[in-house]
Write a protein that holds these residues in place. Structure first.
Motif, short mmCIF file in Angstrom:
data_model
loop_
_atom_site.label_atom_id
_atom_site.label_comp_id
_atom_site.label_asym_id
_atom_site.label_seq_id
_atom_site.Cartn_x
_atom_site.Cartn_y
_atom_site.Cartn_z
N ASP A 107 10.16 7.28 11.57
CA ASP A 107 8.76 6.89 11.46
C ASP A 107 8.52 6.06 10.21
O ASP A 107 7.79 5.06 10.24
CB ASP A 107 7.85 8.13 11.46
CG ASP A 107 7.82 8.84 12.80
OD1 ASP A 107 8.21 8.21 13.80
OD2 ASP A 107 7.44 10.02 12.84
N ALA A 108 9.12 6.48 9.09
CA ALA A 108 8.95 5.75 7.84
C ALA A 108 9.55 4.35 7.95
O ALA A 108 8.96 3.36 7.50
CB ALA A 108 9.60 6.51 6.69
N VAL A 109 10.73 4.25 8.58
CA VAL A 109 11.39 2.95 8.72
C VAL A 109 10.60 2.05 9.67
O VAL A 109 10.45 0.85 9.43
CB VAL A 109 12.84 3.13 9.18
CG1 VAL A 109 13.48 1.78 9.49
CG2 VAL A 109 13.64 3.87 8.13
N ALA A 110 10.09 2.61 10.76
CA ALA A 110 9.29 1.82 11.70
C ALA A 110 8.05 1.26 11.02
O ALA A 110 7.66 0.11 11.25
CB ALA A 110 8.90 2.68 12.90
N ARG A 111 7.45 2.06 10.14
CA ARG A 111 6.26 1.59 9.41
C ARG A 111 6.63 0.47 8.45
O ARG A 111 5.90 -0.52 8.31
CB ARG A 111 5.65 2.78 8.67
CG ARG A 111 4.32 2.49 8.00
CD ARG A 111 3.59 3.79 7.64
NE ARG A 111 4.45 4.71 6.91
CZ ARG A 111 4.86 5.89 7.39
NH1 ARG A 111 4.51 6.27 8.61
NH2 ARG A 111 5.62 6.68 6.66
N LEU A 112 7.77 0.58 7.78
CA LEU A 112 8.22 -0.47 6.86
C LEU A 112 8.52 -1.76 7.61
O LEU A 112 8.14 -2.86 7.17
CB LEU A 112 9.46 0.00 6.11
CG LEU A 112 10.02 -0.96 5.05
CD1 LEU A 112 9.06 -1.06 3.87
CD2 LEU A 112 11.40 -0.50 4.58
N ILE A 113 9.17 -1.65 8.76
CA ILE A 113 9.48 -2.85 9.55
C ILE A 113 8.20 -3.51 10.05
O ILE A 113 8.01 -4.73 9.91
CB ILE A 113 10.39 -2.48 10.74
CG1 ILE A 113 11.78 -2.04 10.24
CG2 ILE A 113 10.53 -3.65 11.70
CD1 ILE A 113 12.69 -1.52 11.32
N ALA A 155 8.90 1.46 -5.04
CA ALA A 155 9.69 1.96 -3.91
C ALA A 155 10.91 2.70 -4.44
O ALA A 155 11.58 2.21 -5.35
CB ALA A 155 10.13 0.82 -3.00
N PRO A 156 11.26 3.85 -3.89
CA PRO A 156 12.42 4.62 -4.37
C PRO A 156 13.72 4.13 -3.76
O PRO A 156 14.58 4.93 -3.37
CB PRO A 156 12.09 6.05 -3.93
CG PRO A 156 11.31 5.88 -2.68
CD PRO A 156 10.50 4.61 -2.87
N ASP A 199 0.84 -1.19 0.00
CA ASP A 199 0.00 0.00 0.00
C ASP A 199 0.88 1.25 0.00
O ASP A 199 1.95 1.28 0.63
CB ASP A 199 -0.90 -0.01 1.23
CG ASP A 199 -1.91 1.12 1.21
OD1 ASP A 199 -2.90 1.01 0.46
OD2 ASP A 199 -1.69 2.11 1.93
N ALA A 200 0.46 2.27 -0.72
CA ALA A 200 1.27 3.48 -0.88
C ALA A 200 1.62 4.13 0.46
O ALA A 200 2.68 4.75 0.59
CB ALA A 200 0.54 4.48 -1.78
N GLU A 256 5.39 6.06 2.43
CA GLU A 256 5.46 7.49 2.76
C GLU A 256 6.73 7.76 3.58
O GLU A 256 7.05 7.05 4.51
CB GLU A 256 4.23 7.92 3.54
CG GLU A 256 2.95 7.94 2.71
CD GLU A 256 1.74 8.36 3.53
OE1 GLU A 256 1.93 8.66 4.74
OE2 GLU A 256 0.63 8.37 3.00
N GLY A 257 7.43 8.81 3.22
CA GLY A 257 8.66 9.15 3.93
C GLY A 257 9.91 8.67 3.22
O GLY A 257 11.03 9.03 3.63
#
Length: 579
Positions: free
Chosen positions: A183-189, A232-233, A167-168, A172-173
């Motif tokens: 925050d972005a890394v915590a969401r990815l993990i 993903a960038p 999901d997009a 984010e981040g």
């Protein structure tokens, strides 16, 4: 990750689902052979080019070629206006001029460009002396032309046959050429890699550090891991256990000499006895029962909060002491002061004791004894410490100087950040999947964000260097840990000359660990160096002690002036070099 994930089918030919970050491209440029000449080349073919390299001129440094960036003299930089670092940021004419210059000045007849690295094969041998650390902003690795083995990979690629679709909101981040936030890394993990032990972002690549396992088990796990995440960038790689060099040093004895260690120099001077004060980068040691040096590191900077002043230093020098005497560290007793005391210089002056460890980092705070003076003036860097910089203000390809007692002045390049997660109690949940239709109308599984509680417990800056594999001094090696990172180039302040950047006195972290690397190391991961971020100190209200508050009136007026502006006849503190 043991559970197999549902991912997008392989795309049709010509369909682009993922933009690989150019600065992290692993494809090596074909080597070119150059006939070495002894005359200087005219720079007329690069005249009139606008470049950001002019601020890198450091003619006072004894580098081969005159500069710590090998292309500074011809004003070519591979750093683009968008923050990317790759050869495509300059014209073909400039690329040819750069290659020709490297061949003529350094004998680099074979050149492999694998951004952010460049491997330079020299004929007949690597030049003797202090070699430039950068080539147009790329990190230089100097080799003989017949020994060019080098892999820019940090980890291994996933072997699943399908890409992962998420999901997009999970992405984010994350942006091109930008270090992601916690925050972005915590969401990815939490949503995608719930079993990982850390995520390391390195120059456009996300390296997922999985729990260490037998190599055969790791290879089997890779068969279930996606090679990339759609749209993903960043590129995606995996590593079996923690990356090289991230572990904290735990020595029971004074470090044994490394290769040619007996010929290297270190500054073991007791500056308290010599100058009546000491400085960042000077030698600090813990001692054993007999008072002999147990473990050494370089002094950090002096900070303050609420009328208290503390010196930043490396916890690992006293970590074994804390294990040997459980609970003693928190006591205010003569025994605690004896065990956790700090000695400045080899067999030198006792200057204080360690009184606090900051979280689970390697950052420790020391209380100095009454009458002991510390000045935040660096010895070989023309500045004094003025501010602690939070990790979210450090960008890709920023550059730092460190000044440790075992290294002298060295350059590091910011390549990313390492994030260690902490989770709520209980086993990580499986991936949360939702059925959707792709652009061709086919049903696919999409990974969705989850409410699982994950936060980042520790952050480390990731930098690259080639200093540790040069055959001549200076070296990065044991006891460089503790050194403060002073920003000397900011990617978003390219217009500032180095002396003006240094005058800001920005301290961006503490050198965490140095593992002397063979000059023929063949993997990029072995050139990575980690630094503890000062975010916990900043969040706790600690700030740099201003020069006028450091020495009870002794030379305080002079201490306020950056070294390069000091009046003639007044010298900066210089190191006495001892074998």
């Amino acid at each position: 990750m043991a559970t197999r994930t549902s991912v997008l089918s392989n795309p049709k030919p010509g369909t682009i689902l993922h933009r690989r970050v150019t600065s992290a491209t692993a494809t090596l440029q074909p080597p070119i052979e150059i006939t070495r000449t002894t005359h200087n080349r005219s720079c007329s073919d690069t005249a009139g080019l606008v470049s950001s390299m002019s601020h890198l001129r450091t003619d006072d440094e004894p580098y081969v070629g005159g500069h710590y960036d090998a292309l500074a003299s011809i004003d070519i930089s591979f750093l683009g206006p968008d923050g990317s670092l790759h050869m495509g940021n300059v014209s073909q004419k400039e690329n040819k001029a750069a290659r020709r210059h490297l061949g003529q000045v350094f004998g680099a007849t074979t050149q492999y460009f694998c951004e952010p690295w460049v491997v330079l094969g020299c004929t007949p041998s690597v030049p003797v002396g202090r070699l430039p650390e950068l080539v147009g902003g790329l990190i230089a690795i100097w080799r003989q032309a017949d020994d060019m083995d080098f892999s820019p990979k940090i980890g291994e690629f996933g072997q699943a046959e399908k890409y992962m679709v998420v999901d997009a909101s999970i992405l984010e981040g994350f942006q091109d050429n930008r270090i992601p936030g916690k925050d972005a890394v915590a969401r990815l993990i939490g949503s995608v890699f719930p079993t990982c032990i850390a995520i390391t972002y390195v120059a456009g690549t996300v390296v997922v550090e999985l729990p260490r396992s037998e190599e055969s088990v790791f290879r089997e796990t890779l068969m279930d891991m996606p090679p990339l995440i759609e749209r993903a960038p960043f590129n995606l790689q995996y590593h079996n256990g923690p990356l090289t060099n991230v572990g904290r040093r735990r020595r029971a004895q004074k470090p044994k000499p490394q290769v040619a260690e007996e010929d290297r120099v270190a500054d073991e001077t007791d500056y308290v006895a010599k100058d009546g004060q000491f400085y960042p980068g000077t030698m600090l040691s813990s001692v054993d029962k007999k008072g002999n040096t147990y473990s050494s590191a370089s002094a950090g900077v002096l900070v303050q909060k609420g009328g208290q002043q503390r010196l930043i230093c490396s916890w690992h020098c006293w970590e074994e002491h804390d294990k040997k005497y459980p609970g003693l560290f928190d006591e205010d007793s003569n025994k605690a002061r004896e065990v956790f005391r700090i000695i400045q210089g080899e067999g030198g002056t006792e200057v204080g004791r360690v009184v606090e460890r900051v979280g689970q980092t390697d950052i420790a705070l020391a209380k100095l004894h009454p009458g002991i003076k510390f000045v935040n003036n660096f010895m070989d860097i023309n500045t004094n410490a003025k501010s602690l910089v939070p990790s979210n203000q450090v960008r890709l390809y920023d550059r730092f100087l460190i000044d440790g007692f075992s290294t002298g002045k060295q350059t590091l390049v910011s390549l990313g950040r390492r994030f260690e997660p902490k989770r709520a109690e209980g086993e990580p949940h499986s991936l949360l999947l939702e059925k959707r239709l792709d652009e061709d109308g086919e049903e696919i599984d999409v990974v969705m964000p989850k409410d699982e509680v994950v936060y980042i417990a520790g952050e480390q800056g990731v930098s690259g260097t080639s200093d540790n594999i040069q055959t001549e001094k200076p070296y990065i090696r044991d006891s460089a840990c503790g050194s403060a990172l002073v920003r000397c180039f900011a990617e978003n302040k390219k217009h500032l000359p180095m002396k003006d950047m240094l005058a800001l006195g920005e301290i961006c972290g503490m050198f965490h660990y140095a593992d002397p690397t063979s000059k023929y190391a063949d993997s990029a991961s072995k050139y990575l160096i980690y630094a503890d971020a000062f975010d916990p100190l900043i969040d706790g209200g600690w700030t740099i002690v201003p020069p006028q508050g450091q020495s009870d009136g002794a030379n305080t007026e002079l201490a306020r002036i950056p070294h390069h502006e000091k009046p003639e006849g007044e010298e900066s503190p210089k190191k006495k070099r001892k074998v």
